[in-house]
Design a protein around this motif. Structure first.
Motif, PDB file in Angstrom:
ATOM      1  N   PRO A 247       0.800  -1.109  -0.138  1.00 38.83           N
ATOM      2  CA  PRO A 247      -0.010  -0.054  -0.071  1.00 38.83           C
ATOM      3  C   PRO A 247       0.807   1.267  -0.125  1.00 38.83           C
ATOM      4  CG  PRO A 247       0.185  -0.938   2.069  1.00 38.83           C
ATOM      5  CD  PRO A 247       0.715  -2.073   1.297  1.00 38.83           C
ATOM      6  N   ARG A 248       0.180   2.375  -0.380  1.00 36.52           N
ATOM      7  CA  ARG A 248       0.849   3.628  -0.444  1.00 36.52           C
ATOM      8  C   ARG A 248       0.160   4.915   0.299  1.00 36.52           C
ATOM      9  NH1 ARG A 248       4.996   2.969  -3.289  1.00 36.52           N
ATOM     10  NH2 ARG A 248       5.511   5.122  -3.790  1.00 36.52           N
ATOM     11  N   PHE A 249       0.954   5.787   0.661  1.00 37.81           N
ATOM     12  CA  PHE A 249       0.156   6.975   1.168  1.00 37.81           C
ATOM     13  C   PHE A 249       0.158   7.822   0.147  1.00 37.81           C
ATOM     14  CE2 PHE A 249       2.014   6.408   5.610  1.00 37.81           C
ATOM     15  CZ  PHE A 249       0.609   6.092   6.262  1.00 37.81           C
ATOM     16  N   ASN A 250      -0.862   8.891   0.212  1.00 35.84           N
ATOM     17  CA  ASN A 250      -1.078  10.131  -0.643  1.00 35.84           C
ATOM     18  C   ASN A 250      -1.063   9.891  -2.094  1.00 35.84           C
ATOM     19  OD1 ASN A 250      -0.612  11.921   1.704  1.00 35.84           O
ATOM     20  ND2 ASN A 250       1.438  11.794   1.645  1.00 35.84           N
ATOM     21  N   VAL A 251      -1.864   8.905  -2.402  1.00 33.55           N
ATOM     22  CA  VAL A 251      -2.284   8.506  -3.762  1.00 33.55           C
ATOM     23  C   VAL A 251      -3.678   9.027  -4.133  1.00 33.55           C
ATOM     24  CG1 VAL A 251      -2.617   6.998  -5.736  1.00 33.55           C
ATOM     25  CG2 VAL A 251      -0.922   6.571  -3.718  1.00 33.55           C
ATOM     26  N   CYS A 252      -3.625  10.096  -5.037  1.00 35.72           N
ATOM     27  CA  CYS A 252      -5.019  10.513  -5.570  1.00 35.72           C
ATOM     28  C   CYS A 252      -5.221   9.935  -6.940  1.00 35.72           C
ATOM     29  CB  CYS A 252      -4.845  11.980  -5.698  1.00 35.72           C
ATOM     30  SG  CYS A 252      -6.219  12.921  -6.148  1.00 35.72           S
ATOM     31  N   ARG A 253      -6.327   9.616  -7.047  1.00 41.55           N
ATOM     32  CA  ARG A 253      -6.933   9.073  -8.392  1.00 41.55           C
ATOM     33  C   ARG A 253      -8.212   9.574  -8.747  1.00 41.55           C
ATOM     34  NH1 ARG A 253      -9.279   4.311 -10.767  1.00 41.55           N
ATOM     35  NH2 ARG A 253      -8.398   4.042 -12.813  1.00 41.55           N
ATOM     36  N   ASN A 254      -8.328  10.005  -9.842  1.00 43.81           N
ATOM     37  CA  ASN A 254      -9.677  10.821 -10.313  1.00 43.81           C
ATOM     38  C   ASN A 254     -10.318  11.663  -9.020  1.00 43.81           C
ATOM     39  OD1 ASN A 254      -9.632   9.293 -12.486  1.00 43.81           O
ATOM     40  ND2 ASN A 254     -10.679   7.679 -11.735  1.00 43.81           N
ATOM     41  N   GLY A 255      -9.516  12.415  -8.491  1.00 51.48           N
ATOM     42  CA  GLY A 255      -9.887  13.491  -7.216  1.00 51.48           C
ATOM     43  C   GLY A 255      -9.874  12.958  -6.119  1.00 51.48           C
ATOM     44  N   TRP A 256      -9.751  11.496  -5.807  1.00 50.59           N
ATOM     45  CA  TRP A 256     -10.218  10.908  -4.837  1.00 50.59           C
ATOM     46  C   TRP A 256      -8.719  10.304  -4.010  1.00 50.59           C
ATOM     47  CZ3 TRP A 256     -14.865  11.221  -2.530  1.00 50.59           C
ATOM     48  CH2 TRP A 256     -15.933  11.374  -3.503  1.00 50.59           C
ATOM     49  N   VAL A 257      -8.685  10.779  -2.639  1.00 51.73           N
ATOM     50  CA  VAL A 257      -7.253  10.050  -2.012  1.00 51.73           C
ATOM     51  C   VAL A 257      -7.781   8.537  -1.744  1.00 51.73           C
ATOM     52  CG1 VAL A 257      -5.796  10.174  -0.133  1.00 51.73           C
ATOM     53  CG2 VAL A 257      -6.745  12.345  -1.106  1.00 51.73           C
ATOM     54  N   LEU A 258      -6.831   7.807  -2.084  1.00 44.40           N
ATOM     55  CA  LEU A 258      -7.246   6.222  -1.827  1.00 44.40           C
ATOM     56  C   LEU A 258      -6.792   5.928  -0.424  1.00 44.40           C
ATOM     57  CD1 LEU A 258      -5.839   4.580  -5.260  1.00 44.40           C
ATOM     58  CD2 LEU A 258      -8.127   5.438  -4.791  1.00 44.40           C
ATOM     59  N   PRO A 259      -7.377   5.155   0.238  1.00 45.42           N
ATOM     60  CA  PRO A 259      -7.114   4.730   1.528  1.00 45.42           C
ATOM     61  C   PRO A 259      -5.427   4.014   1.516  1.00 45.42           C
ATOM     62  CG  PRO A 259      -9.183   3.772   0.945  1.00 45.42           C
ATOM     63  CD  PRO A 259      -8.731   4.410  -0.188  1.00 45.42           C
ATOM     64  N   SER A 260      -4.885   4.442   2.700  1.00 41.68           N
ATOM     65  CA  SER A 260      -3.468   3.853   2.705  1.00 41.68           C
ATOM     66  C   SER A 260      -3.444   2.462   3.249  1.00 41.68           C
ATOM     67  CB  SER A 260      -2.580   4.813   3.489  1.00 41.68           C
ATOM     68  OG  SER A 260      -3.014   4.653   4.672  1.00 41.68           O
ATOM     69  N   ASN A 261      -4.417   1.863   3.685  1.00 44.09           N
ATOM     70  CA  ASN A 261      -4.501   0.381   4.390  1.00 44.09           C
ATOM     71  C   ASN A 261      -5.340  -0.633   3.392  1.00 44.09           C
ATOM     72  OD1 ASN A 261      -7.150   1.560   4.832  1.00 44.09           O
ATOM     73  ND2 ASN A 261      -7.308   0.676   6.939  1.00 44.09           N
ATOM     74  N   THR A 262      -5.437  -0.339   2.182  1.00 42.27           N
ATOM     75  CA  THR A 262      -6.155  -1.333   1.063  1.00 42.27           C
ATOM     76  C   THR A 262      -5.357  -1.140  -0.096  1.00 42.27           C
ATOM     77  OG1 THR A 262      -7.205   0.422   0.309  1.00 42.27           O
ATOM     78  CG2 THR A 262      -8.359  -0.717   2.200  1.00 42.27           C
ATOM     79  N   ILE A 263      -5.501  -2.145  -0.743  1.00 43.28           N
ATOM     80  CA  ILE A 263      -4.804  -2.529  -2.116  1.00 43.28           C
ATOM     81  C   ILE A 263      -5.956  -1.953  -3.264  1.00 43.28           C
ATOM     82  CG2 ILE A 263      -3.626  -3.950  -3.724  1.00 43.28           C
ATOM     83  CD1 ILE A 263      -2.108  -3.518  -0.950  1.00 43.28           C
ATOM     84  N   PRO A 264      -5.700  -1.051  -3.975  1.00 45.34           N
ATOM     85  CA  PRO A 264      -6.645  -0.637  -4.821  1.00 45.34           C
ATOM     86  C   PRO A 264      -6.994  -1.994  -6.133  1.00 45.34           C
ATOM     87  CG  PRO A 264      -5.241   0.941  -4.987  1.00 45.34           C
ATOM     88  CD  PRO A 264      -4.620  -0.109  -3.993  1.00 45.34           C
ATOM     89  N   ALA A 265      -8.429  -2.172  -6.089  1.00 48.90           N
ATOM     90  CA  ALA A 265      -8.626  -3.040  -7.204  1.00 48.90           C
ATOM     91  C   ALA A 265      -7.953  -3.116  -8.410  1.00 48.90           C
ATOM     92  CB  ALA A 265     -10.042  -2.969  -7.590  1.00 48.90           C
TER      93      ALA A 265
END
Length: 163
Positions: free
Chosen positions: A70-88
């Motif tokens: 996982p990663r901190f401070n990742v913004c995709r399509n205007g949304w900050v992704l949670p840092s405790n999950t793996i994006p689909a």
């Protein structure tokens, strides 16, 4: 047995997806993969290694984590992704990359031929054009790259494209 990263910084993680998920992905997308689990797991490990070399947005959550996510401070399509999950998209991208790596193992891009540009029937003579850059691209710039869209730094787009 693969050690799966789920967003909680799993020690020794080797993959984001399981071999069973890879089998389902390959079936859903009409991709060819090896039939045996050890070979499927090896493909997933190879894909994870290649993913570690990409220039992802944000930063790793922990300096000791085994994989890039996982990663901190990742913004995709205007949304900050949670840092405790793996994006689909990361999981799907790894599986796409694994199938592409297997396809490259079976038929390396540098050995692929383009369309027949000249053919003579007797005595038999065939000439092929140069393969399309899209067909001959390495695994990292095909379907998997579409999954990673919006998660990579823009500078890595240049490093992934190869003519």
């Amino acid at each position: 047995m693969l050690i799966i990263e789920n967003g909680t910084i799993v020690a020794g993680a080797e993959s984001f997806a399981t071999a069973a998920e890879l089998v389902a992905y390959a079936a859903n997308f009409g991709r060819v993969i090896p039939a045996d689990i050890p070979s499927q797991e090896a493909l997933l490990r190879r894909a994870a290694l290649q993913m570690d070399a990409l220039n992802w947005k944000g930063r790793a959550v922990n300096r000791d984590q085994a994989l890039a996510w996982p990663r901190f401070n990742v913004c995709r399509n205007g949304w900050v992704l949670p840092s405790n999950t793996i994006p689909a998209q990361i999981k799907a991208g790894q599986m796409a990359l694994a199938t592409e790596i297997h396809a490259d193992d079976l038929s390396p891009p540098e050995q692929r031929l383009g369309a027949i540009s000249r053919e003579k029937v007797g005595p038999l003579e065939t000439e092929y054009s140069t393969a399309s850059p899209i067909i001959s691209k390495p695994a990292a710039v095909r379907q998997s790259y579409a999954q990673f869209s919006g998660l990579l730094q823009s500078s890595s787009q240049v490093s992934l494209s190869r003519s």
